[in-house]
Design a protein around this motif. Structure first.
Motif, PDB file in Angstrom:
ATOM      1  N   ALA A 371      -4.145  -1.228  -5.255  1.00 49.99           N
ATOM      2  CA  ALA A 371      -3.673  -1.612  -3.073  1.00 49.99           C
ATOM      3  C   ALA A 371      -4.609  -0.752  -3.008  1.00 49.99           C
ATOM      4  O   ALA A 371      -4.173  -1.480  -1.508  1.00 49.99           O
ATOM      5  CB  ALA A 371      -1.780  -1.037  -4.328  1.00 49.99           C
ATOM      6  N   ALA A 678       5.385  -4.989  -6.361  1.00 49.73           N
ATOM      7  CA  ALA A 678       5.022  -5.298  -4.833  1.00 49.73           C
ATOM      8  C   ALA A 678       6.025  -5.458  -3.836  1.00 49.73           C
ATOM      9  O   ALA A 678       6.475  -4.517  -2.419  1.00 49.73           O
ATOM     10  CB  ALA A 678       4.393  -6.385  -4.838  1.00 49.73           C
ATOM     11  N   PRO A 738       0.255  -6.672  -7.854  1.00 49.57           N
ATOM     12  CA  PRO A 738       0.448  -6.016  -6.699  1.00 49.57           C
ATOM     13  C   PRO A 738      -0.217  -6.004  -5.079  1.00 49.57           C
ATOM     14  O   PRO A 738       0.227  -6.771  -3.972  1.00 49.57           O
ATOM     15  CB  PRO A 738       0.462  -5.108  -6.673  1.00 49.57           C
ATOM     16  CG  PRO A 738       1.079  -4.848  -8.435  1.00 49.57           C
ATOM     17  CD  PRO A 738       0.566  -5.811  -8.731  1.00 49.57           C
ATOM     18  N   ALA A 742       0.181  -8.392  -1.634  1.00 46.67           N
ATOM     19  CA  ALA A 742      -0.023  -6.948  -0.197  1.00 46.67           C
ATOM     20  C   ALA A 742      -1.139  -8.020   0.295  1.00 46.67           C
ATOM     21  O   ALA A 742      -0.862  -8.148   2.081  1.00 46.67           O
ATOM     22  CB  ALA A 742      -0.193  -5.653  -0.355  1.00 46.67           C
ATOM     23  N   LEU A 756       3.939   0.285  -1.331  1.00 48.96           N
ATOM     24  CA  LEU A 756       4.187  -0.651  -2.328  1.00 48.96           C
ATOM     25  C   LEU A 756       5.845   0.474  -3.132  1.00 48.96           C
ATOM     26  O   LEU A 756       5.576   1.698  -3.552  1.00 48.96           O
ATOM     27  CB  LEU A 756       3.681  -0.622  -3.804  1.00 48.96           C
ATOM     28  CG  LEU A 756       2.207  -1.771  -2.886  1.00 48.96           C
ATOM     29  CD1 LEU A 756       1.456  -1.471  -3.143  1.00 48.96           C
ATOM     30  CD2 LEU A 756       2.909  -3.333  -2.159  1.00 48.96           C
ATOM     31  N   PRO A 757       6.730  -0.467  -3.049  1.00 49.49           N
ATOM     32  CA  PRO A 757       7.111  -1.759  -2.713  1.00 49.49           C
ATOM     33  C   PRO A 757       6.871  -2.149  -1.223  1.00 49.49           C
ATOM     34  O   PRO A 757       7.232  -1.279  -0.755  1.00 49.49           O
ATOM     35  CB  PRO A 757       8.100  -1.947  -3.068  1.00 49.49           C
ATOM     36  CG  PRO A 757       8.899  -0.799  -3.321  1.00 49.49           C
ATOM     37  CD  PRO A 757       7.831   0.097  -4.091  1.00 49.49           C
ATOM     38  N   ILE A 758       7.049  -3.437  -1.409  1.00 46.99           N
ATOM     39  CA  ILE A 758       6.721  -3.164   0.477  1.00 46.99           C
ATOM     40  C   ILE A 758       7.984  -3.935   0.995  1.00 46.99           C
ATOM     41  O   ILE A 758       9.440  -4.379   0.931  1.00 46.99           O
ATOM     42  CB  ILE A 758       6.514  -5.374   0.911  1.00 46.99           C
ATOM     43  CG1 ILE A 758       4.886  -4.563   0.089  1.00 46.99           C
ATOM     44  CG2 ILE A 758       6.292  -5.218   2.176  1.00 46.99           C
ATOM     45  CD1 ILE A 758       4.101  -6.404   0.390  1.00 46.99           C
TER      46      ILE A 758
END
Length: 767
Positions: A371, A678, A738, A742, A756-758
């Motif tokens: 990520a 995500a 993920p 993103a 993360l998570p968004i």
């Protein structure tokens, strides 16, 4: 017989049914699929025994406290209570742990995380057991918890072993190297829970010899047996683990701290004892994905080619070490991703806190850094004004390149081919701006969004994982194949956790011996060990052991025929249940060749050895690598910050497709788990206390949240050192998706998206 009967026309003989397709490369269904879909498959929570008692565990309400006293007298006096155990009642080793034995069976002097066990009760009714556990009076001196991993370096030791579990300083290349373009970023990854479909459950039955049998959904039965025997003060041969149905596993999901009190209660009472965890206990007991803080600086030349990567990676291990050292090794080793980086300087730490324990969850370490480094690649592409896919193509890894650990990539690494496949795949159509199609908007059916606020984004993710254990882990598995009366049986202690090993084992034997009916025996610790069910181990080492044993049986089967016709067994082949020679002289069926014989063989598979990373993070630490490319398409409501993943197009190098349907299902499941990372999954805590440890407070993606998953390309370039040439399948989509989601949200909003998570606020565009 009457004349009428004698002259009656006879029915035409029914044609013989076509044999079902079988063997490697066929979508053979799982043997237990019908039972699971009908609800008749036996899981641990379904078990029963005569004279059964029920267990309950008292857990700490505090993340950090000194235990001043434990009073069990009220609980012991309750009618129906048969035993109450604390740390004083552990006859053997009081500590356990997957990677490092540093976790007490029952807390004694101090509790180090919310939900840590302090006592266990056995009673004649589950409600009585729960009430008795609640009646145990514990006097605490509440202490300030250390919940920020950055504070762990300066905080007072939370454990006799200290707060630092491992530090890896990776040094590769010239520290003074610099690029013309530099981008930096700070990233945070949340705490994902494995959230198995079934919470932990088990049954312990005392044996006449003073030992105990544990019926558990264990994913590593021999390791669990050894931990239990040490705790109970018994030799391993007096503890037996029988593996029941595993109701979902994305890692070594079974909590040893749940298993050990179960056997202690059975030994103390002399009765079978059953424990079925609530969902809350499951969340509090087993390990989670490591929350991670990452700082990155990427250097590149004017053309976008990477020059140097600098990174700091901090894993929050929670209260105990578990497998955090191994997760850190993966994070540091793959911190640069599947890219060629001439110079890399990575600092990695795993530290203790008073947060919930972290451990092995699919793609551990690799997911967190993916990520971050993919966010860096997006930043670099934006700064250079280069297409994000093109920038990645200029830097991708290939076979023969060198990892920052100094290890040469000898396995197939078709990263460029994977990325090109997803980049060139047609994009999905845009949603229509009509009321009938409002369900396509972010936020779900009848959401509050407006079509005019929707922005579409396209992003990319490239991920990599290692297969099997690493850094010198002795990966070995043993299997036995028996054939009698035309039926083959496989005995191997590889647990079927949903990864499809039992189906693969049947296919291997069918392919090798031409026997259609193959059964895989239930797993227990009377069989030789096969190791943990993680990192696609069983496809490689256990599948390899089954293949070798089947080939040995094949030789036994063919040797008499080869001797009779004066040829070697290599000149005979088995196809569709028939044995033929190269020249056509010999042709018979496998059934005729068996002719009542009983054949069997036992074999082992042990991959080539690896080595630990040295003091500078260098070494050939990994047996093999697997790669994946994903293109994500998302729609974002820039006013509300809600995100809908429209499509994930995936290309993956799989080595060889062994079971097409099973492989597709594993990829789709991995991608779905990554979507949860995500967008929704985060086990939240407040000063170390888990908030809402249930499936209402912890948001798993549902069928409505899963996007269209397009498997664009499967590259079958066989890994020559792996049995069948196959690679890991399910972990690398979890790692990659993920980052891709993103990336797509960044493309849609122009926002950095560094967590993360968004969160919705990260996707809101105010100007």
């Amino acid at each position: 017989m009457s004349n009428e009967a004698a002259t009656a026309p006879t029915a035409a003989a029914a044609p013989a049914p076509e044999p079902l397709p079988h063997g490697i490369g066929v979508s053979l269904p799982s043997e237990d699929a019908r039972a699971k879909t009908e609800g008749t498959f036996p899981y641990a929570a379904d078990l029963w025994a005569e004279g059964l008692l029920w267990a309950a565990v008292l857990r700490s309400p505090h993340p950090h406290a000194r235990v001043l006293s434990i009073d069990t007298s009220h609980a012991r006096e309750m009618p129906g209570v048969r035993a109450v155990l604390t740390h004083e009642d552990v006859p053997g080793t009081p500590l356990h742990g997957r990677g490092r034995a540093d976790r007490p069976v029952f807390a004694s002097e101090v509790v180090r995380h919310h939900g840590e066990p302090l006592a266990a009760v056995a009673a004649d009714h589950p409600d009585t057991a729960r009430m008795a556990a609640a009646a145990v009076i514990v006097e605490y001196e509440v202490l300030d918890p250390v919940t920020d991993p950055e504070q762990a370096f300066e905080a007072e030791p939370l454990h006799p072993d200290g707060n630092l579990i491992r530090h890896i300083p990776l040094r590769h290349g010239d520290p003074d190297a610099a690029g013309e373009v530099v981008v930096e970023g700070l990233y945070r990854i949340g705490r994902q829970d494995p959230a198995p479909i079934g919470a932990e459950a088990g049954l312990a039955v005392p044996r006449p010899d003073g030992g105990v049998e544990l019926y558990l959904a264990s994913t590593d039965p021999h390791a669990d047996r050894d931990a239990a025997a040490a705790c109970y003060g018994l030799p391993p041969d007096q503890v037996k683990i029988v593996v029941t149905g595993v109701p979902g596993a994305t890692a070594d999901r079974e909590d040893q701290g749940f298993q050990l009190p179960l056997g202690l209660l059975a030994l103390r009472t002399g009765c079978p004892v059953k424990l079925a965890a609530t969902r809350e206990e499951s969340f509090l007991g087993h390990v989670h994905r490591h929350p991670t803080l990452l700082r990155y600086r990427h250097h590149a030349d004017a053309e976008g080619r990477l020059v140097k990567v600098e990174a700091q990676i901090l894993l929050d291990a929670g209260a105990y070490a578990d497998t955090s050292a191994e997760a850190l090794a993966a994070a540091v080793s793959f911190a640069c991703g599947p890219y060629v980086v001439p110079h890399a300087f990575i600092e990695g730490w795993a530290v203790r806190t008073n947060n919930p324990p972290s451990g092995h969850v699919r793609g551990e370490g690799a997911m967190q850094v993916c990520a971050a480094y993919e966010a860096q690649m997006d930043k670099l592409a934006k700064k250079l004004g280069v297409d994000p896919a093109e920038l990645r193509l200029r830097n991708v890894l290939a076979t023969g390149d060198v990892l920052p650990t100094g290890q040469t990539v000898t396995c197939p690494a078709p990263v460029a081919e994977l990325l090109q496949a997803v980049r060139d795949f047609p994009l999905p159509p845009l949603p229509k701006d009509t009321p009938a199609d409002e369900w396509l908007l972010p936020g779900g059916p009848e959401g509050a969004g407006e079509p005019g606020a929707i922005r579409r984004g396209v992003g990319y993710g490239l991920g990599m994982v290692h297969m099997l254990g690493a850094e010198g882990a002795d990966e070995v598995s043993t299997a036995t194949v028996k054939v009698q009366d035309g039926v083959a049986t496989v005995l191997c202690a590889a647990v079927e956790t949903g990864q499809g090993f039992s189906t693969l084992a049947r296919q291997i034997v069918q392919e090798t011996l031409g026997v259609e009916e193959v059964h895989v025996a239930p797993v227990d610790t009377d069989q030789p060990p096969a190791g943990a069910g993680s990192r696609s181990r069983h496809t490689w080492v256990s599948g390899g052991a089954v293949e070798r044993a089947a080939k040995m049986v094949r030789t036994q089967l063919l040797q008499p025929l080869a001797h009779k016709f004066g040829m070697s067994t290599e000149l005979l082949q088995i196809t569709d249940g028939k044995i033929t020679s190269y020249d056509g002289v010999l042709s018979t069926t496998v059934a005729e060749a068996l002719d009542g014989k009983e054949l069997w063989a036992t074999a082992q598979c042990r991959p080539h050895p690896t080595e630990p990373l040295d003091a500078f993070g260098q070494g050939d630490a990994f047996v093999g690598l697997a790669f994946c490319a994903i293109r994500a398409v998302v729609d974002v409501d820039i006013e509300l910050g809600s995100v809908r993943v429209v499509e994930l197009a995936l290309a993956q190098d799989v080595g060889r497709v062994l079971n097409p349907a099973q492989l597709a299902a594993r990829i789709e499941a991995g991608v779905t788990q990554g979507v949860g990372v995500a967008l929704t999954e985060n086990l939240r805590t407040a000063r170390g206390v888990v908030r809402h440890p249930d499936l209402t407070g912890y948001a798993l993606p549902t069928a409505l949240d899963v996007p269209d998953i397009k498997i664009v390309k499967l590259v079958e370039e066989r890994d020559v050192v792996a049995p069948f040439g196959a690679k890991s399948v399910s972990a690398v989509p979890v790692v990659t998706s993920p980052a891709a989601v993103a990336s797509a949200v960044r493309a849609a909003t122009g926002r950095p998206v560094n967590r993360l998570p968004i969160r919705p606020q990260a996707a809101v565009v105010t100007s």
